[in-house]
Motif scaffolding. Structure first.
Motif, PDB file in Angstrom:
ATOM      1  N   ILE A  90      38.871  63.617  37.742  1.00 17.61           N
ATOM      2  CA  ILE A  90      37.783  62.924  37.054  1.00 17.61           C
ATOM      3  C   ILE A  90      37.343  63.782  35.877  1.00 17.61           C
ATOM      4  CG2 ILE A  90      35.451  62.003  37.242  1.00 17.61           C
ATOM      5  CD1 ILE A  90      35.944  61.601  40.229  1.00 17.61           C
ATOM      6  N   TYR A  91      37.280  63.153  34.715  1.00 14.23           N
ATOM      7  CA  TYR A  91      36.782  63.863  33.547  1.00 14.23           C
ATOM      8  C   TYR A  91      35.257  63.860  33.556  1.00 14.23           C
ATOM      9  CZ  TYR A  91      41.032  64.629  30.818  1.00 14.23           C
ATOM     10  OH  TYR A  91      42.230  65.093  30.358  1.00 14.23           O
ATOM     11  N   ALA A  92      34.683  65.035  33.292  1.00 12.53           N
ATOM     12  CA  ALA A  92      33.240  65.165  33.086  1.00 12.53           C
ATOM     13  C   ALA A  92      33.018  65.247  31.579  1.00 12.53           C
ATOM     14  CB  ALA A  92      32.703  66.406  33.783  1.00 12.53           C
ATOM     15  N   LYS A  93      32.370  64.233  31.014  1.00 15.34           N
ATOM     16  CA  LYS A  93      32.317  64.145  29.561  1.00 15.34           C
ATOM     17  C   LYS A  93      31.203  64.966  28.929  1.00 15.34           C
ATOM     18  CE  LYS A  93      29.441  60.005  28.727  1.00 15.34           C
ATOM     19  NZ  LYS A  93      28.716  60.487  27.531  1.00 15.34           N
ATOM     20  N   GLN A  99      23.057  72.894  34.433  1.00 17.51           N
ATOM     21  CA  GLN A  99      22.258  71.813  35.010  1.00 17.51           C
ATOM     22  C   GLN A  99      23.007  71.051  36.094  1.00 17.51           C
ATOM     23  OE1 GLN A  99      24.255  71.472  32.532  1.00 17.51           O
ATOM     24  NE2 GLN A  99      24.197  69.500  31.497  1.00 17.51           N
ATOM     25  N   GLY A 100      24.307  71.286  36.250  1.00 15.59           N
ATOM     26  CA  GLY A 100      25.066  70.699  37.347  1.00 15.59           C
ATOM     27  C   GLY A 100      25.702  69.362  37.062  1.00 15.59           C
ATOM     28  N   ILE A 101      25.720  68.933  35.791  1.00 12.31           N
ATOM     29  CA  ILE A 101      26.224  67.599  35.488  1.00 12.31           C
ATOM     30  C   ILE A 101      27.730  67.507  35.635  1.00 12.31           C
ATOM     31  CG2 ILE A 101      26.649  67.799  32.993  1.00 12.31           C
ATOM     32  CD1 ILE A 101      24.754  64.974  34.882  1.00 12.31           C
ATOM     33  N   LYS A 102      28.436  68.615  35.511  1.00 14.13           N
ATOM     34  CA  LYS A 102      29.892  68.612  35.698  1.00 14.13           C
ATOM     35  C   LYS A 102      30.246  68.259  37.132  1.00 14.13           C
ATOM     36  CE  LYS A 102      34.033  71.465  34.971  1.00 14.13           C
ATOM     37  NZ  LYS A 102      34.550  72.795  34.571  1.00 14.13           N
ATOM     38  N   THR A 103      29.323  68.486  38.046  1.00 11.64           N
ATOM     39  CA  THR A 103      29.503  68.098  39.449  1.00 11.64           C
ATOM     40  C   THR A 103      28.889  66.723  39.702  1.00 11.64           C
ATOM     41  OG1 THR A 103      29.396  70.428  40.086  1.00 11.64           O
ATOM     42  CG2 THR A 103      29.083  68.794  41.841  1.00 11.64           C
ATOM     43  N   GLY A 104      27.729  66.465  39.126  1.00 13.90           N
ATOM     44  CA  GLY A 104      26.977  65.247  39.434  1.00 13.90           C
ATOM     45  C   GLY A 104      27.658  63.966  39.018  1.00 13.90           C
ATOM     46  N   LEU A 105      28.167  63.888  37.787  1.00 14.57           N
ATOM     47  CA  LEU A 105      28.783  62.646  37.338  1.00 14.57           C
ATOM     48  C   LEU A 105      30.040  62.308  38.136  1.00 14.57           C
ATOM     49  CD1 LEU A 105      28.293  62.727  33.449  1.00 14.57           C
ATOM     50  CD2 LEU A 105      26.833  61.731  35.213  1.00 14.57           C
ATOM     51  N   ASP A 114      34.898  55.863  47.415  1.00 13.47           N
ATOM     52  CA  ASP A 114      35.081  56.203  48.831  1.00 13.47           C
ATOM     53  C   ASP A 114      36.076  57.339  48.990  1.00 13.47           C
ATOM     54  OD1 ASP A 114      33.500  55.310  50.834  1.00 13.47           O
ATOM     55  OD2 ASP A 114      34.680  53.533  51.342  1.00 13.47           O
ATOM     56  N   ALA A 115      35.951  58.332  48.124  1.00 12.18           N
ATOM     57  CA  ALA A 115      36.863  59.483  48.161  1.00 12.18           C
ATOM     58  C   ALA A 115      36.245  60.636  48.922  1.00 12.18           C
ATOM     59  CB  ALA A 115      37.180  59.924  46.739  1.00 12.18           C
ATOM     60  N   ALA A 116      37.105  61.422  49.531  1.00 11.12           N
ATOM     61  CA  ALA A 116      36.663  62.690  50.115  1.00 11.12           C
ATOM     62  C   ALA A 116      36.449  63.669  48.968  1.00 11.12           C
ATOM     63  CB  ALA A 116      37.713  63.217  51.084  1.00 11.12           C
ATOM     64  N   TRP A 117      35.306  64.319  48.938  1.00 15.48           N
ATOM     65  CA  TRP A 117      34.980  65.192  47.816  1.00 15.48           C
ATOM     66  C   TRP A 117      36.000  66.314  47.662  1.00 15.48           C
ATOM     67  CZ3 TRP A 117      32.964  64.900  43.421  1.00 15.48           C
ATOM     68  CH2 TRP A 117      32.498  66.017  42.721  1.00 15.48           C
ATOM     69  N   ASP A 118      36.590  66.770  48.762  1.00 15.71           N
ATOM     70  CA  ASP A 118      37.587  67.840  48.689  1.00 15.71           C
ATOM     71  C   ASP A 118      38.848  67.403  47.941  1.00 15.71           C
ATOM     72  OD1 ASP A 118      35.951  69.559  50.051  1.00 15.71           O
ATOM     73  OD2 ASP A 118      36.914  69.247  52.002  1.00 15.71           O
ATOM     74  N   ASP A 119      39.041  66.103  47.782  1.00 16.37           N
ATOM     75  CA  ASP A 119      40.234  65.611  47.080  1.00 16.37           C
ATOM     76  C   ASP A 119      40.019  65.476  45.575  1.00 16.37           C
ATOM     77  OD1 ASP A 119      41.662  65.400  49.452  1.00 16.37           O
ATOM     78  OD2 ASP A 119      41.010  63.333  49.805  1.00 16.37           O
ATOM     79  N   VAL A 120      38.800  65.773  45.106  1.00 16.34           N
ATOM     80  CA  VAL A 120      38.463  65.562  43.698  1.00 16.34           C
ATOM     81  C   VAL A 120      38.632  66.856  42.897  1.00 16.34           C
ATOM     82  CG1 VAL A 120      36.603  64.975  42.088  1.00 16.34           C
ATOM     83  CG2 VAL A 120      36.876  63.678  44.217  1.00 16.34           C
ATOM     84  N   GLU A 121      39.276  66.725  41.759  1.00 20.36           N
ATOM     85  CA  GLU A 121      39.366  67.809  40.784  1.00 20.36           C
ATOM     86  C   GLU A 121      38.629  67.368  39.524  1.00 20.36           C
ATOM     87  OE1 GLU A 121      43.527  68.312  40.207  1.00 20.36           O
ATOM     88  OE2 GLU A 121      43.856  69.296  42.144  1.00 20.36           O
ATOM     89  N   VAL A 122      37.837  68.260  38.964  1.00 19.27           N
ATOM     90  CA  VAL A 122      37.013  67.910  37.811  1.00 19.27           C
ATOM     91  C   VAL A 122      37.465  68.709  36.596  1.00 19.27           C
ATOM     92  CG1 VAL A 122      34.675  67.851  36.868  1.00 19.27           C
ATOM     93  CG2 VAL A 122      35.056  67.368  39.297  1.00 19.27           C
ATOM     94  N   ARG A 226      24.026  67.926  49.753  1.00 21.98           N
ATOM     95  CA  ARG A 226      24.108  69.157  48.976  1.00 21.98           C
ATOM     96  C   ARG A 226      25.573  69.524  48.736  1.00 21.98           C
ATOM     97  NH1 ARG A 226      19.704  69.716  52.282  1.00 21.98           N
ATOM     98  NH2 ARG A 226      17.760  70.310  51.217  1.00 21.98           N
ATOM     99  N   TYR A 227      25.902  69.737  47.464  1.00 24.11           N
ATOM    100  CA  TYR A 227      27.251  70.146  47.085  1.00 24.11           C
ATOM    101  C   TYR A 227      27.162  71.317  46.122  1.00 24.11           C
ATOM    102  CZ  TYR A 227      28.636  65.715  49.084  1.00 24.11           C
ATOM    103  OH  TYR A 227      28.835  64.660  49.950  1.00 24.11           O
ATOM    104  N   THR A 228      27.979  72.317  46.373  1.00 22.64           N
ATOM    105  CA  THR A 228      28.032  73.445  45.450  1.00 22.64           C
ATOM    106  C   THR A 228      28.676  72.991  44.149  1.00 22.64           C
ATOM    107  OG1 THR A 228      28.706  75.767  45.237  1.00 22.64           O
ATOM    108  CG2 THR A 228      30.308  74.255  46.207  1.00 22.64           C
ATOM    109  N   GLY A 229      28.329  73.637  43.054  1.00 17.97           N
ATOM    110  CA  GLY A 229      28.892  73.271  41.761  1.00 17.97           C
ATOM    111  C   GLY A 229      30.388  73.507  41.720  1.00 17.97           C
TER     112      GLY A 229
END
Length: 777
Positions: A90-93, A99-105, A114-122, A226-229
């Motif tokens: 997922i691109y973070a634009k 501020q954590g937006i690279k994680t939040g968006l 419906d994805a497992a967060w561990d499967d996401v690369e940003v 709660r998710y770490t950045g």
């Protein structure tokens, strides 16, 4: 009668900078909040393959369908990729500055997917305004601007995966469920990973945005937890992420020294001596460009100075320390804070200001019939942003006329504009890479350091040059949070209710007509809506020190003065400050009529019901009126609405005989709608509280003869860890659209602490920083 001067120079700097970006992203109507029709388009030829779904945030707004159909993968401005190996990119634009937006968006997309967060690369998106629209970090706007589009793109990708599974298994799509990056069919017991279905899904037509079914809030699995950045591991292990870490083959390093008095020019310098120093490649003067007082992230403004290019940062800074420059001060600033304070007191003594900003009712009659009145003048000084990472930027100017830049900027899109403007080249010749910034707080909205880097790099075509500011540069060449003055008068009736409110704003102007950037207040700010008789007037002083947005611009200072004076009115009325504040809010209602022009959501749209809710919860958590405080302790309360956030704060303090203030606890409660990432929201609130305390207690920038007097942290004492209070952050997760948390937690903190000091000492605090009123921490 209600009047408002239509030509008033008071304005909101965030509305000025980002209002058009919001309206463009949302469409012509402020209520439009999603991806447009035909907004989803599959992309092909992307490395990694699988399902690559693009979506348009901007380019199709108002575009005829025929044109929308012509958009290709290379024209899209954002996408999510589901690869055959099961990983989701997922691109973070938007820029990340802590501020954590690279994680939040990406979390928002992952939820609807419906994805497992561990499967996401940003990954950070490339900078391209034509494709991505506004790419900026400011105004606490990233979440509200992207909330619906991000949800829709996740839901669209999920719908395509479900359709692929249904087709492959020969079942109805309604029988397919999803969870943790998998599609499942309960009847047959079959399941597959998203990666296994990605290629099949990529052959299907993208769904219409209007056909998508978004999750109900009760169905959320990721949001609100709660998710770490996504960068946190790299940060704590010291991996290169920030602009200051940028390293390129053949890189050279630079410093830039400007006149201590704003506007000074270079007459001469000890160039021969500097050239003889170890590692120095070149030293030369650059002329000023534009108006140095102008805050213009995409402009060409640049102060005159002397540049040094060297083979290392150490060599460049060592040589900088030996520079001897003969400055031409004929057009330099002569600003004096001491003189400004004296002139402000004279203005205040005249009663109201020469210019009436807004008014209603009969002020004279209200004060004549008042049971009690209050009066106080509030002062606040200039403040520097002082991010932990001093300004820096890397630029290479190639002989073919193209430019490439690495920018830790809050407005990287404007870096393209700035470099093109200052070098006199087409924007198409400039490529900018967004780099994580080590704190921003509004300082990195301006791109003066990138313009300097570009002008210096032009001297050595083909060689990357990293410009590095020192801490002294950072403190003495900022676009400061402006100082200013508010002279209030208030009246209450026999029932202890406020009946009149006047505010004489005494502020600065660079040209005699317009208020300096971030140096005013919004005419509709609380409590002008709540009282029947109100008058806001203004006086201005000529000033040549640059200013700009600082975390919660305007609100960060007006809240201090306003909420402290509300406390003074409560005392004059003989009422409990908490009760008085709640009573002022009246019945639950929204003040939409007080929005600034242009339909920019959030600013001025105070909802009194939401305000009362956060005030009451903060008081409850602090034990206001329900617990016995230790001897010598007091509580103070404040509320402020800014950046679409309703926030209240309660502080508990004690004050020693020598006026040393001990801040024991701060309770902060916000209503910013549903929380995307609880860890980031808490972090923003805790950081806002500590930043506010640091700013209010001892930080100040003063200037004499045009020169800033503070040069490093020994004169600018930021809050130390052992002085930090316990911070308790709570949220009312209402059904309103989520909004940002980076700024609105800041404004009510200072007045809550000042009101607590009054509760202990009986002394009203009217000066920020508090050291100027004899307090310390």
């Amino acid at each position: 009668m209600t009047t408002q001067n239509s030509s008033t120079p008071l304005s909101d700097p965030i509305e000025t900078m980002f209002g058009e970006a919001w309206r463009q992203a949302m469409g012509s109507s402020p209520q439009r909040k999603g991806v447009s029709r035909r907004g989803f388009i599959k992309l092909s030829g992307v490395a990694g393959g699988g399902l690559v779904l693009g979506f348009s945030l901007v380019s199709k707004v108002g575009m005829p369908d025929a044109q929308a159909q012509e958009v290709t993968g290379s024209d899209l401005n954002a996408y999510v990729q589901i690869r055959p190996d099961g990983k989701i990119r997922i691109y973070a634009k938007n820029p990340e500055v802590g501020q954590g937006i690279k994680t939040g968006l990406p979390l928002i997309i992952a939820e609807e997917l419906d994805a497992a967060w561990d499967d996401v690369e940003v990954e950070l998106a490339p900078i391209n305004g034509a494709l991505f629209g506004g790419q900026f970090a400011g105004g606490s706007l990233s979440t509200p601007m992207n909330w619906m589009p991000m949800r829709q793109v996740g839901a669209a990708a999920r719908a395509m995966l479900v359709s692929a599974a249904a087709a492959q298994w020969g079942v109805d799509a309604s029988e397919i469920t999803t969870a943790d990056t998998r599609v499942m069919h309960q009847g047959s017991g079959r399941s597959a990973s998203y990666g296994e279905m990605a290629e099949k899904a990529a052959t299907l037509a993208a769904p219409e945005p209007t056909s998508l079914k978004l999750k109900e809030r009760s169905e959320w699995k990721l949001l609100g937890k709660r998710y770490t950045g996504v960068d946190n591991h790299k940060i704590v292990t010291g991996q290169p992420l920030f602009g200051i870490d940028t390293t390129l083959p053949g890189m050279l390093y630079a410093t830039y020294t400007k006149c201590p008095a704003f506007g000074g020019k270079v007459r001469n310098a000890n160039y021969d001596h500097i050239r003889s120093l170890p590692g120095v490649k070149d030293v030369f003067a650059l002329e000023e460009s534009g108006n140095f007082m102008t805050f213009a992230p995409g402009g060409n403004t640049m102060m005159a100075g002397v540049a040094i290019i060297a083979t290392s940062t150490w060599a460049a800074i060592s040589a900088k320390r030996q520079l001897e420059i003969d400055w031409d001060l004929s057009n330099a600033s002569t600003d004096s804070w001491t003189a400004a304070v004296k002139q402000a007191q004279e203005f205040a003594g005249q009663g109201k200001g020469a210019m009436e900003v807004s008014a209603k009712g009969d002020i004279d009659a209200a004060f004549k019939n008042a049971a009690a009145t209050a009066e106080g003048m509030y002062t606040y000084t200039y403040v520097s942003h002082s991010p932990l990472e001093p300004e820096n930027g890397t630029v290479v100017v190639r002989e073919d006329g193209t430019v490439e830049a690495w920018a830790p900027s809050q407005t990287p899109g404007n870096v393209i504009d700035s470099i093109a403007a200052v070098l006199g080249i087409p924007k198409e010749s400039v490529t900018v890479h967004q780099i994580r910034g080590g704190g921003g707080f509004g300082r990195r909205l301006e791109n003066d350091y990138m313009r300097e880097a570009a002008m210096i790099a032009r001297r050595v075509p083909g060689s990357p040059v990293k410009l590095q500011w020192t801490r002294e540069d950072e403190l003495t060449f900022d676009f400061y949070r402006p100082g200013g003055f508010y002279a209030f008068k208030g009246a209450v009736d026999a029932n202890g209710k406020p009946t009149a409110w006047t505010n004489h704003i005494i502020t600065f102007t660079p040209d005699g007509e317009n208020v300096a950037n971030s140096a005013g207040m919004r005419p509709g700010d609380f409590p002008t809506q709540m009282v029947e008789n109100m008058q806001v007037t203004q006086s201005m002083m000529r000033w040549r020190t640059p200013s700009g947005p600082f975390r919660a611009p305007q609100s960060n200072t007006y809240a201090f003065a306003e909420q402290c004076f509300v406390n003074e009115m409560a005392v004059a009325a003989g009422r409990d400050p908490l009760e008085f504040l709640i009573d002022m809010m009246g019945e639950p209602r929204t003040f939409e009529k007080d929005r600034p022009p242009g339909g920019f959501p959030g600013f001025g749209a105070l909802h009194t019901g939401r305000a009362v809710d956060v005030i009451k919860l903060a008081a409850e958590k602090a034990g206001w009126g329900t617990r016995t405080l230790p001897a010598g302790h007091g509580l103070g309360v404040a509320f402020f609405y800014s950046h679409s956030g309703h926030f209240a704060a309660v502080a508990e303090v004690s004050v020693e005989a020598n006026k040393r203030v001990n801040i024991h606890d701060v309770w902060v409660v916000g209503d910013i709608g549903p929380i995307v990432n609880m860890s980031a929201a808490e972090n923003q609130c805790e950081g806002g509280v500590l930043d506010a305390i640091s700013t209010m207690m001892g930080l100040q920038i003063t200037m004499e003869n045009g020169r800033v007097q503070q040069t490093n942290f020994h004169q600018y004492p930021v809050l130390r860890m052992h002085k930090a209070p316990r911070v308790h952050a709570y949220f009312i997760q209402s059904e309103n659209t989520p909004t940002g948390a980076g700024e609105p937690a800041f404004p009510p903190v200072a007045p809550a602490i000042c009101n607590a000091i009054h509760a202990v000492t009986g002394e009203f605090v009217r000066t920020m920083p508090l050291v100027n009123q004899g307090f310390s921490i």
